[in-house]
Write a protein that holds these residues in place. Structure first.
Motif, PDB file in Angstrom:
ATOM      1  N   LEU A   7       0.828  -1.204   0.000  1.00 17.72           N
ATOM      2  CA  LEU A   7       0.000   0.000   0.000  1.00 17.72           C
ATOM      3  C   LEU A   7       0.867   1.260   0.000  1.00 17.72           C
ATOM      4  CD1 LEU A   7      -2.604  -1.199   2.642  1.00 17.72           C
ATOM      5  CD2 LEU A   7      -2.899  -1.098   0.176  1.00 17.72           C
ATOM      6  N   ILE A   8       1.946   1.230   0.778  1.00 16.48           N
ATOM      7  CA  ILE A   8       2.849   2.379   0.823  1.00 16.48           C
ATOM      8  C   ILE A   8       3.473   2.613  -0.545  1.00 16.48           C
ATOM      9  CG2 ILE A   8       5.030   3.228   1.808  1.00 16.48           C
ATOM     10  CD1 ILE A   8       4.202   1.635   4.375  1.00 16.48           C
ATOM     11  N   PHE A   9       3.940   1.533  -1.157  1.00 16.32           N
ATOM     12  CA  PHE A   9       4.525   1.653  -2.495  1.00 16.32           C
ATOM     13  C   PHE A   9       3.500   2.235  -3.467  1.00 16.32           C
ATOM     14  CE2 PHE A   9       5.196   0.036  -6.758  1.00 16.32           C
ATOM     15  CZ  PHE A   9       6.523   0.314  -6.982  1.00 16.32           C
ATOM     16  N   ASN A  10       2.289   1.704  -3.424  1.00 15.33           N
ATOM     17  CA  ASN A  10       1.240   2.161  -4.325  1.00 15.33           C
ATOM     18  C   ASN A  10       0.927   3.637  -4.105  1.00 15.33           C
ATOM     19  OD1 ASN A  10      -0.579   1.849  -6.373  1.00 15.33           O
ATOM     20  ND2 ASN A  10      -2.075   0.698  -5.189  1.00 15.33           N
ATOM     21  N   ALA A  11       0.761   4.006  -2.821  1.00 17.29           N
ATOM     22  CA  ALA A  11       0.395   5.383  -2.495  1.00 17.29           C
ATOM     23  C   ALA A  11       1.473   6.364  -2.929  1.00 17.29           C
ATOM     24  CB  ALA A  11       0.142   5.508  -0.994  1.00 17.29           C
ATOM     25  N   PHE A  12       2.744   6.058  -2.658  1.00 16.54           N
ATOM     26  CA  PHE A  12       3.811   6.987  -3.013  1.00 16.54           C
ATOM     27  C   PHE A  12       4.073   6.998  -4.509  1.00 16.54           C
ATOM     28  CE2 PHE A  12       4.568   7.127   1.492  1.00 16.54           C
ATOM     29  CZ  PHE A  12       5.056   8.410   1.689  1.00 16.54           C
ATOM     30  N   ALA A  13       3.879   5.842  -5.175  1.00 19.34           N
ATOM     31  CA  ALA A  13       4.034   5.824  -6.628  1.00 19.34           C
ATOM     32  C   ALA A  13       2.987   6.720  -7.281  1.00 19.34           C
ATOM     33  CB  ALA A  13       3.916   4.398  -7.149  1.00 19.34           C
ATOM     34  N   MET A  14       1.752   6.639  -6.799  1.00 20.06           N
ATOM     35  CA  MET A  14       0.695   7.488  -7.334  1.00 20.06           C
ATOM     36  C   MET A  14       0.935   8.947  -6.971  1.00 20.06           C
ATOM     37  SD  MET A  14      -2.536   4.966  -6.459  1.00 20.06           S
ATOM     38  CE  MET A  14      -3.790   5.875  -7.322  1.00 20.06           C
ATOM     39  N   THR A  15       1.473   9.189  -5.782  1.00 18.24           N
ATOM     40  CA  THR A  15       1.747  10.554  -5.351  1.00 18.24           C
ATOM     41  C   THR A  15       2.826  11.193  -6.213  1.00 18.24           C
ATOM     42  OG1 THR A  15       1.129  10.020  -3.085  1.00 18.24           O
ATOM     43  CG2 THR A  15       2.463  11.979  -3.407  1.00 18.24           C
ATOM     44  N   VAL A  16       3.870  10.417  -6.532  1.00 15.03           N
ATOM     45  CA  VAL A  16       4.944  10.940  -7.377  1.00 15.03           C
ATOM     46  C   VAL A  16       4.394  11.311  -8.750  1.00 15.03           C
ATOM     47  CG1 VAL A  16       7.054  10.294  -8.598  1.00 15.03           C
ATOM     48  CG2 VAL A  16       6.815   9.778  -6.170  1.00 15.03           C
ATOM     49  N   THR A  17       3.525  10.445  -9.312  1.00 13.03           N
ATOM     50  CA  THR A  17       2.906  10.757 -10.597  1.00 13.03           C
ATOM     51  C   THR A  17       2.069  12.027 -10.501  1.00 13.03           C
ATOM     52  OG1 THR A  17       2.810   8.413 -11.176  1.00 13.03           O
ATOM     53  CG2 THR A  17       1.345   9.893 -12.374  1.00 13.03           C
ATOM     54  N   GLN A  18       1.343  12.157  -9.415  1.00 14.56           N
ATOM     55  CA  GLN A  18       0.466  13.303  -9.211  1.00 14.56           C
ATOM     56  C   GLN A  18       1.258  14.600  -9.067  1.00 14.56           C
ATOM     57  OE1 GLN A  18      -1.999  12.766  -5.779  1.00 14.56           O
ATOM     58  NE2 GLN A  18      -2.429  14.941  -5.584  1.00 14.56           N
ATOM     59  N   ARG A  19       2.450  14.503  -8.480  1.00 16.14           N
ATOM     60  CA  ARG A  19       3.236  15.706  -8.176  1.00 16.14           C
ATOM     61  C   ARG A  19       4.390  15.930  -9.156  1.00 16.14           C
ATOM     62  NH1 ARG A  19       4.596  14.393  -2.077  1.00 16.14           N
ATOM     63  NH2 ARG A  19       6.280  15.869  -2.524  1.00 16.14           N
ATOM     64  N   GLN A  20       4.294  15.351 -10.345  1.00 19.04           N
ATOM     65  CA  GLN A  20       5.394  15.503 -11.294  1.00 19.04           C
ATOM     66  C   GLN A  20       5.675  16.969 -11.616  1.00 19.04           C
ATOM     67  OE1 GLN A  20       5.070  13.204 -14.871  1.00 19.04           O
ATOM     68  NE2 GLN A  20       6.021  11.419 -13.956  1.00 19.04           N
ATOM     69  N   LYS A  21       4.617  17.730 -11.806  1.00 27.54           N
ATOM     70  CA  LYS A  21       4.826  19.139 -12.147  1.00 27.54           C
ATOM     71  C   LYS A  21       5.497  19.881 -11.006  1.00 27.54           C
ATOM     72  CE  LYS A  21       2.444  23.081 -14.196  1.00 27.54           C
ATOM     73  NZ  LYS A  21       1.163  23.584 -14.752  1.00 27.54           N
ATOM     74  N   GLN A  22       5.057  19.591  -9.780  1.00 30.18           N
ATOM     75  CA  GLN A  22       5.665  20.232  -8.609  1.00 30.18           C
ATOM     76  C   GLN A  22       7.131  19.847  -8.483  1.00 30.18           C
ATOM     77  OE1 GLN A  22       4.944  18.521  -4.716  1.00 30.18           O
ATOM     78  NE2 GLN A  22       4.310  20.523  -3.939  1.00 30.18           N
ATOM     79  N   ILE A  23       7.430  18.559  -8.700  1.00 31.03           N
ATOM     80  CA  ILE A  23       8.822  18.104  -8.615  1.00 31.03           C
ATOM     81  C   ILE A  23       9.662  18.774  -9.697  1.00 31.03           C
ATOM     82  CG2 ILE A  23      10.336  16.087  -8.858  1.00 31.03           C
ATOM     83  CD1 ILE A  23       8.055  14.410  -7.648  1.00 31.03           C
ATOM     84  N   GLY A  24       9.086  18.885 -10.912  1.00 35.28           N
ATOM     85  CA  GLY A  24       9.804  19.543 -11.989  1.00 35.28           C
ATOM     86  C   GLY A  24      10.125  20.991 -11.664  1.00 35.28           C
ATOM     87  N   MET A  25       9.200  21.686 -11.047  1.00 32.50           N
ATOM     88  CA  MET A  25       9.441  23.080 -10.670  1.00 32.50           C
ATOM     89  C   MET A  25      10.559  23.172  -9.633  1.00 32.50           C
ATOM     90  SD  MET A  25       5.551  24.567 -10.477  1.00 32.50           S
ATOM     91  CE  MET A  25       6.133  26.197  -9.984  1.00 32.50           C
ATOM     92  N   MET A  26      10.554  22.242  -8.664  1.00 29.03           N
ATOM     93  CA  MET A  26      11.614  22.257  -7.652  1.00 29.03           C
ATOM     94  C   MET A  26      12.965  21.951  -8.278  1.00 29.03           C
ATOM     95  SD  MET A  26       9.835  20.592  -4.244  1.00 29.03           S
ATOM     96  CE  MET A  26       9.431  19.035  -5.028  1.00 29.03           C
ATOM     97  N   ARG A  27      12.992  21.008  -9.250  1.00 25.33           N
ATOM     98  CA  ARG A  27      14.247  20.716  -9.940  1.00 25.33           C
ATOM     99  C   ARG A  27      14.730  21.928 -10.726  1.00 25.33           C
ATOM    100  NH1 ARG A  27      15.904  15.984 -11.556  1.00 25.33           N
ATOM    101  NH2 ARG A  27      17.813  17.216 -11.881  1.00 25.33           N
TER     102      ARG A  27
END
Length: 702
Positions: free
Chosen positions: A79-99
């Motif tokens: 469940l943790i893997f699933n939740a964080f994998a989906m979260t990373v997909t959801q926050r791709q734009k945010q991560i890109g901005m931070m990068r």
């Protein structure tokens, strides 16, 4: 570092519901592990702090409960893997901005891992707080069966184990999503993506699917062609180690195959959904085929809990129905009566008397009255329970028994003592001579590499005693080790009365009249004399196992509850990913009811897929228990293990059938409030989704 920590806190706060649900999944596993120590210490407290002759039950139960906690944490890991994998997909734009603003790959990865550790830490703390009351609740549940346990305490080793597993599994499960978040470039991450629309196909020839298929075929070919239970019982605890190792390999083989199997299952149900499900069924069928990996991770949370439920029932059935049922045939033929100081028919409640000598030893007045009743109508034997860890059989910690001369002389008859190794006349000579002699099971004999005439050093009340092995075989309904009358001074304190008074009628005795007279002892000595028949002796063991299984099933229900938290988490994040899609459906004419039905149907089908996969894993574990443990430890070296593996499948199903219904229903129920929240508001609002927690959004809307 300070700014990174602040970012972690902000992200957790923005996803409070997801964080809480993931933490609760971890907390259930942690609470189960810590409660095990509370349970064990509470049992021992009822025995005055001692191990007790029934300490083997505590050890076995503790292992099972710890295993349940571990399996719950394993399910939480998916469940943790699933939740964080989906979260990373959801926050791709945010991560890109931070990068783009200068954050390095290591910092991105550290951000995700810190969020995971914070989530796991919250769950671990909650679990540790729940461990004590949960363990005490288990002890209280045993009181419903008449067992009065003491108050348990939280042990440091269990706390450390729970922290290690809770935090370790959380960290391990979040590594892949963290690496995925750190692996993308700023430009790639800033692109608009919609993974929800991507369709992934799993081919049978893919490396993972082929690996799972090959491993599964090899395991079962080995188990069925050359069952390890035919030899592993000679080398305890190798049989139990093989059970665990082969079971884990089987688990991962099924997990590797699961995406392909789920894809095929979705393909199979699609025509039915298209034909009978309307627009909601068609959309649900298409959505199930989008991402087999995600579907697998969600369904596995249910599958693991159900597989343990089914597999554990198979293991208990193998012990009760196959092993005990086979070995007890001679005992039932040797119909007689046993008199105890406690009620053998009380199941779990009888364990209270195993802990102290005064509770299990017969009152001298009862023995005298029994002798007067019997006179010359029956042969009489006296039996003492003895703690001798070295010769415990059929499991480590099982009590041994010391017999008097009359009981030993009955060993001349093959139906009384099933001699597997050695000469019967020599066995009787060794048992009746002065000094310590014993009979034991093939497993104990193999452990010490001894045969008839060799010696085993056993711990007595005054230290080590060398006991001659008189024979290898079984007596009664359990293949216990038996000590000779000459060993009494080494193992029985002076003045102690026997724990059991055995009565075996002579051929010319009126059995009905003798039985009626014997049962009058219960009226003369209430709470001091309890008469047990041959068939009650068998039921005494099976009833105890069945009652412990009820408690065990209650704990396994927590695994399904933990899966429900994970399912709710996954549905929430999945709907967030698909808000724009839901808006488009609303815009082209889909009603709120149709969209809700689609989301609920997806969850129900995921629960059904999880149930079916759990049944496959559970039935496999049930069969593996018979094929790896075998019957050697129970003095049944010629037991047909393949037939036994087939026999245990029905009881395994009967124990877990309710979960097959409960899991899909639970999946649908938990999806309802989330699906309802997803269709609130206008279609225009849905077409412009905000990255926020669904529940928080609902509260704001209200």
């Amino acid at each position: 570092m300070k700014s990174l920590n602040e970012l972690v806190i902000r992200n957790l706060d923005q996803s409070r519901s997801r964080t809480l649900l993931t933490a609760l999944s971890v907390s259930i596993g942690v609470a189960t592990i810590t409660a095990t120590g509370v349970f064990e210490s509470g049992i021992k407290a009822s025995w005055g702090g001692g191990e007790g002759p029934a300490g083997f039950i505590v050890n076995i139960t503790a292992i099972l409960f710890t295993g349940v906690g571990g399996m719950i944490l394993l399910a939480a890991g998916f469940l943790i893997f699933n939740a964080f994998a989906m979260t990373v997909t959801q926050r791709q734009k945010q991560i890109g901005m931070m990068r783009a603003l200068g954050m390095t790959r290591k910092q991105v990865m550290r951000l995700i891992l810190l969020e995971a550790l914070a989530t796991g830490g919250i769950g671990t703390i909650i679990g540790l707080l729940l461990g004590q009351p949960f363990g005490q609740a288990i002890l209280s549940s045993m009181s419903q069966f008449g067992f009065e346990a003491g108050r348990g305490s939280l042990r440091l080793q269990d706390v450390l184990l729970a922290i290690f597993l809770g935090m370790g599994i959380t960290l391990f499960a979040s590594l892949v999503p963290a690496r995925r978040a750190a692996s993308v470039s700023p430009m790639t991450a800033l692109k608009e993506t919609d993974d929800a629309k991507q369709v992934t196909k799993v081919e049978f020839r893919s490396p993972r699917t082929m690996a799972g298929f090959i491993v599964g075929i090899l395991i079962w070919a080995w188990l069925l062609i050359a069952p390890p239970g035919e030899w592993s019982g000679y080398y305890p605890p190798l049989d139990l180690v093989l059970l665990q190792v082969v079971g884990i390999i089987w688990l991962f083989a099924v997990i590797l195959l699961a995406p392909y199997l789920f894809q095929k299952a979705a393909d199979w149900v699609k025509p039915f959904l298209w034909k009978f499900g309307g627009i909601s069924g068609r959309l649900a069928a298409d959505n199930l085929q989008r991402n087999p990996a995600r579907l697998t991770l969600t369904a596995l949370s249910f599958a693991i809990g159900i597989s343990v439920l089914v597999g554990a029932a198979g293991l208990v059935s193998f012990q009760n129905d196959v092993l005990l049922g086979t070995i007890s045939k001679n005992a039932l033929q040797e119909a007689g009566w046993h008199i105890y100081a406690f009620d053998r028919s009380s199941g779990v409640a009888q364990l209270s008397s195993f802990g102290n000598t005064s509770a299990s030893a017969l009152d001298p007045a009862v023995i005298e009255a029994a002798a007067e009743i019997v006179r010359d109508r029956a042969e009489v034997g006296t039996i003492y329970m003895v703690n001798a860890a070295e010769i415990g059989s059929p499991t480590t910690g099982f009590p041994s028994f010391l017999l008097n001369e009359s009981e030993v002389k009955r060993f001349r008859r093959p139906e009384v003592f099933n001699l597997l190794e050695g000469d019967r006349d020599e066995m009787l000579r060794l048992l009746l001579q002065p000094g310590c002699a014993l009979t034991t099971s093939p497993a104990v004999a193999a452990k010490f590499k001894v045969t008839q005439g060799h010696s085993i050093s056993v711990t007595g009340i005054h230290g080590k005693v060398d006991c001659v092995v008189a024979g290898v075989g079984s007596y009664g309904i359990v293949p216990v080790s038996l000590l000779s009358p000459g060993a009494r001074d080494f193992f029985v304190p002076e003045g102690r009365t026997p724990d059991t008074y055995a009565i075996h009628p002579r051929p010319d005795t009126d059995r009905a009249a003798l039985e009626a007279d014997i049962f009058k002892l219960e009226e003369r000595f209430p709470d001091k004399a309890f008469v047990s028949t041959a068939d009650q002796e068998v039921r005494a063991v099976t009833d105890t196992s069945d009652q412990l299984m009820v408690i065990f099933n209650g704990m396994l229900l927590l695994a399904i509850v933990g899966a429900a938290f994970g399912m709710l988490n996954t549905v929430m994040v999945g709907i967030l990913e698909r808000q724009k899609e839901i808006g488009l459906l609303r815009a082209v004419g889909s009603t709120r009811g149709q969209i809700m039905n689609m989301l609920i149907l997806e969850s129900v089908l995921t629960g059904i897929f999880g149930v079916l996969l759990g049944a496959v894993m559970g039935f496999g574990w049930a069969a593996i228990s018979a094929l790896t443990i075998g019957g050697i430890a129970w003095t049944l070296p010629d037991l047909d293990l393949r037939a036994a593996a087939w026999v245990v499948l029905t009881p395994a199903f009967l124990n877990g059938w309710w979960a097959f219904i409960a899991a899909p229903l639970m999946a649908g129920l938990i999806a309802y409030p989330v699906a309802r929240s997803a269709v609130r508001g206008s279609a225009v609002d849905a077409l412009q989704p905000e990255r926020r927690d669904i529940i928080s959004a609902n509260r704001s809307a209200q």
